[in-house]
Design an enzyme around this catalytic site. Structure first.
Site, PDB file in Angstrom:
ATOM      1  N   ARG A 168      52.878  51.189  64.375  1.00  0.00           N
ATOM      2  CA  ARG A 168      51.524  51.079  64.899  1.00  0.00           C
ATOM      3  C   ARG A 168      50.608  50.800  63.716  1.00  0.00           C
ATOM      4  O   ARG A 168      50.892  51.205  62.582  1.00  0.00           O
ATOM      5  CB  ARG A 168      51.090  52.374  65.595  1.00  0.00           C
ATOM      6  CG  ARG A 168      51.971  52.795  66.776  1.00  0.00           C
ATOM      7  CD  ARG A 168      51.503  54.149  67.331  1.00  0.00           C
ATOM      8  NE  ARG A 168      52.289  54.559  68.497  1.00  0.00           N
ATOM      9  CZ  ARG A 168      53.379  55.323  68.439  1.00  0.00           C
ATOM     10  NH1 ARG A 168      53.820  55.752  67.255  1.00  0.00           N
ATOM     11  NH2 ARG A 168      54.031  55.650  69.536  1.00  0.00           N
ATOM     12  N   LYS A 191      52.612  59.645  66.563  1.00  0.00           N
ATOM     13  CA  LYS A 191      51.812  60.442  67.487  1.00  0.00           C
ATOM     14  C   LYS A 191      52.376  61.855  67.607  1.00  0.00           C
ATOM     15  O   LYS A 191      53.588  62.054  67.600  1.00  0.00           O
ATOM     16  CB  LYS A 191      51.786  59.774  68.864  1.00  0.00           C
ATOM     17  CG  LYS A 191      50.971  58.487  68.902  1.00  0.00           C
ATOM     18  CD  LYS A 191      50.885  57.944  70.307  1.00  0.00           C
ATOM     19  CE  LYS A 191      50.005  56.705  70.380  1.00  0.00           C
ATOM     20  NZ  LYS A 191      49.917  56.174  71.753  1.00  0.00           N
ATOM     21  N   HIS A 259      48.934  44.953  67.311  1.00  0.00           N
ATOM     22  CA  HIS A 259      49.896  45.663  68.161  1.00  0.00           C
ATOM     23  C   HIS A 259      50.931  44.707  68.754  1.00  0.00           C
ATOM     24  O   HIS A 259      52.042  45.109  69.085  1.00  0.00           O
ATOM     25  CB  HIS A 259      49.166  46.412  69.274  1.00  0.00           C
ATOM     26  CG  HIS A 259      49.917  47.605  69.788  1.00  0.00           C
ATOM     27  ND1 HIS A 259      50.165  48.725  69.014  1.00  0.00           N
ATOM     28  CD2 HIS A 259      50.501  47.855  70.987  1.00  0.00           C
ATOM     29  CE1 HIS A 259      50.842  49.614  69.714  1.00  0.00           C
ATOM     30  NE2 HIS A 259      51.066  49.108  70.911  1.00  0.00           N
ATOM     31  N   ARG A 262      54.064  44.717  66.803  1.00  0.00           N
ATOM     32  CA  ARG A 262      54.955  45.829  67.188  1.00  0.00           C
ATOM     33  C   ARG A 262      55.716  45.467  68.460  1.00  0.00           C
ATOM     34  O   ARG A 262      56.916  45.719  68.575  1.00  0.00           O
ATOM     35  CB  ARG A 262      54.120  47.098  67.371  1.00  0.00           C
ATOM     36  CG  ARG A 262      54.876  48.324  67.896  1.00  0.00           C
ATOM     37  CD  ARG A 262      53.923  49.514  67.820  1.00  0.00           C
ATOM     38  NE  ARG A 262      54.251  50.566  68.758  1.00  0.00           N
ATOM     39  CZ  ARG A 262      55.057  51.601  68.479  1.00  0.00           C
ATOM     40  NH1 ARG A 262      55.656  51.671  67.303  1.00  0.00           N
ATOM     41  NH2 ARG A 262      55.286  52.541  69.374  1.00  0.00           N
ATOM     42  N   HIS A 285      58.736  56.285  70.713  1.00  0.00           N
ATOM     43  CA  HIS A 285      58.294  56.548  72.089  1.00  0.00           C
ATOM     44  C   HIS A 285      58.847  57.883  72.574  1.00  0.00           C
ATOM     45  O   HIS A 285      60.039  58.162  72.401  1.00  0.00           O
ATOM     46  CB  HIS A 285      58.787  55.445  73.037  1.00  0.00           C
ATOM     47  CG  HIS A 285      58.033  54.162  72.899  1.00  0.00           C
ATOM     48  ND1 HIS A 285      58.523  52.950  73.334  1.00  0.00           N
ATOM     49  CD2 HIS A 285      56.800  53.895  72.383  1.00  0.00           C
ATOM     50  CE1 HIS A 285      57.632  52.010  73.088  1.00  0.00           C
ATOM     51  NE2 HIS A 285      56.589  52.549  72.518  1.00  0.00           N
ATOM     52  N   TYR A 294      59.835  46.571  77.721  1.00  0.00           N
ATOM     53  CA  TYR A 294      60.255  45.382  76.986  1.00  0.00           C
ATOM     54  C   TYR A 294      61.376  44.630  77.699  1.00  0.00           C
ATOM     55  O   TYR A 294      61.584  43.450  77.435  1.00  0.00           O
ATOM     56  CB  TYR A 294      60.664  45.768  75.562  1.00  0.00           C
ATOM     57  CG  TYR A 294      59.490  46.298  74.783  1.00  0.00           C
ATOM     58  CD1 TYR A 294      58.475  45.450  74.363  1.00  0.00           C
ATOM     59  CD2 TYR A 294      59.359  47.654  74.509  1.00  0.00           C
ATOM     60  CE1 TYR A 294      57.366  45.931  73.679  1.00  0.00           C
ATOM     61  CE2 TYR A 294      58.266  48.146  73.821  1.00  0.00           C
ATOM     62  CZ  TYR A 294      57.268  47.280  73.414  1.00  0.00           C
ATOM     63  OH  TYR A 294      56.171  47.762  72.751  1.00  0.00           O
TER      64      TYR A 294
END
Length: 316
Positions: A168, A191, A259, A262, A285, A294
């Protein structure tokens, strides 16, 4: 640290509860200040609605415990009437659910009605990655800053890191000089302060080393890896502006953002036979369903190839 303000008065027992909930979110859940502020804002709006819905009296903890499903649905209906899309309504419901779950675990109240609510449907857009050819061209063009060659090398290093490691933009710009990806792997804090290890391609190492060799500033080990023209930490806004200029020069669509690099990392890995769970780990994730988006990209690309190349498709 001062807790984010509610922006309106609340009953003392609710105010005390919200202060402790915020402290728990920050210390136990390790949420970012931005996420915490968003959660507090969403909860404040919910309590403000409930105050108006009940005739102007702010709710107490007993009032929250006694709420019926219909009152929660009235709040969600108001959000929809105000024009909020499903994703925004789902986010606000998640914030309120988080508070009620915490109050239940902390022994402050129990409300079974909130568990009966359905989360608003969220239509998540399919990621728009660059093609492999456009990604290669983009990285090459990123270096062509003729006024300040070191800035071109910086941009190429940053964008190569996003595409080559799937970072990110906040993760890349948050790296310290001592964490520069000059070895075979890179430790990234994503995150929720979750760490993950990512293999580093030689192309990434070469681009970062070229930037470091040309950078006119002395970068201390604990200082930022990527810096701006005055030597301070490079901002996401500047990086996005640089990419905006490049996509304009190259005729790329507006979806070509940092982004998107990514997205391109994940999509190209998947197209070349990468394992979905391995890609999930590389991206950081929390849920496999996020990574599975994806597969929609790959299916869409296959259909485009079919429509453009298959004789029967061309005839139709």
């Amino acid at each position: 640290m001062t807790e984010p303000a509610l922006g309106f008065s609340a009953k003392p027992d609710v105010q005390d509860t919200l202060v402790h909930w915020q402290r728990w979110m920050r210390s136990e859940r390790n949420v970012s200040p931005h996420t915490l502020s968003a959660y507090v804002t969403d909860v404040a709006e919910f309590l403000r609605f409930l105050t108006e819905y009940r005739g102007g009296s702010p709710p107490s903890l007993n009032d929250l415990a006694g709420m019926k499903a219909g009152e929660f649905r009235a709040w969600l209906s108001r959000l929809a009437m105000d024009g909020l899309v499903g994703a925004s309504r789902a986010r606000k419901l998640a914030a309120v659910r988080n508070l009620f779950r915490w109050m239940d675990r902390d022994g402050r109240l129990h409300n079974p009605a909130i568990a009966t609510l359905n989360t608003p449907k969220v239509l998540r857009p399919v990621p728009r990655p660059l093609t492999e050819i456009d990604a290669d061209r983009f990285l090459a063009e990123a270096e062509q800053d003729r006024e300040e060659p070191w800035i071109g090398k910086r941009d190429r290093a940053l964008f190569t890191l996003l595409y080559g490691c799937g970072l990110r933009i906040s993760e890349a710009l948050g790296l310290a000089r001592k964490d520069a990806p000059l070895g075979e792997s890179l430790r990234v804090t994503g995150k929720g302060r979750k760490e993950r290890m990512i293999p580093v391609l030689p192309a990434v190492t070469e681009a970062v080393q070229a930037y470091l060799d040309s950078c006119p500033f002395t970068l201390p080990p604990d200082g930022p890896l990527f810096v701006g023209v005055r030597g301070g930490r490079l901002s996401a806004g500047i990086a996005q502006h640089q990419m905006q200029k490049l996509r304009g020069l190259m005729g790329l669509p507006d979806s070509a953002t940092p982004h998107a690099l990514r997205h391109s990392f994940a999509t190209h890995l998947l197209a070349d036979g990468g394992d979905l769970r391995a890609i999930q780990d590389l991206l950081g994730h929390a849920s496999l369903s996020t990574t599975q988006r994806y597969t929609d990209v790959e299916s869409e690309q296959l259909m485009n190839v079919y429509r453009s190349a298959h004789p029967r498709a061309r005839k139709s």
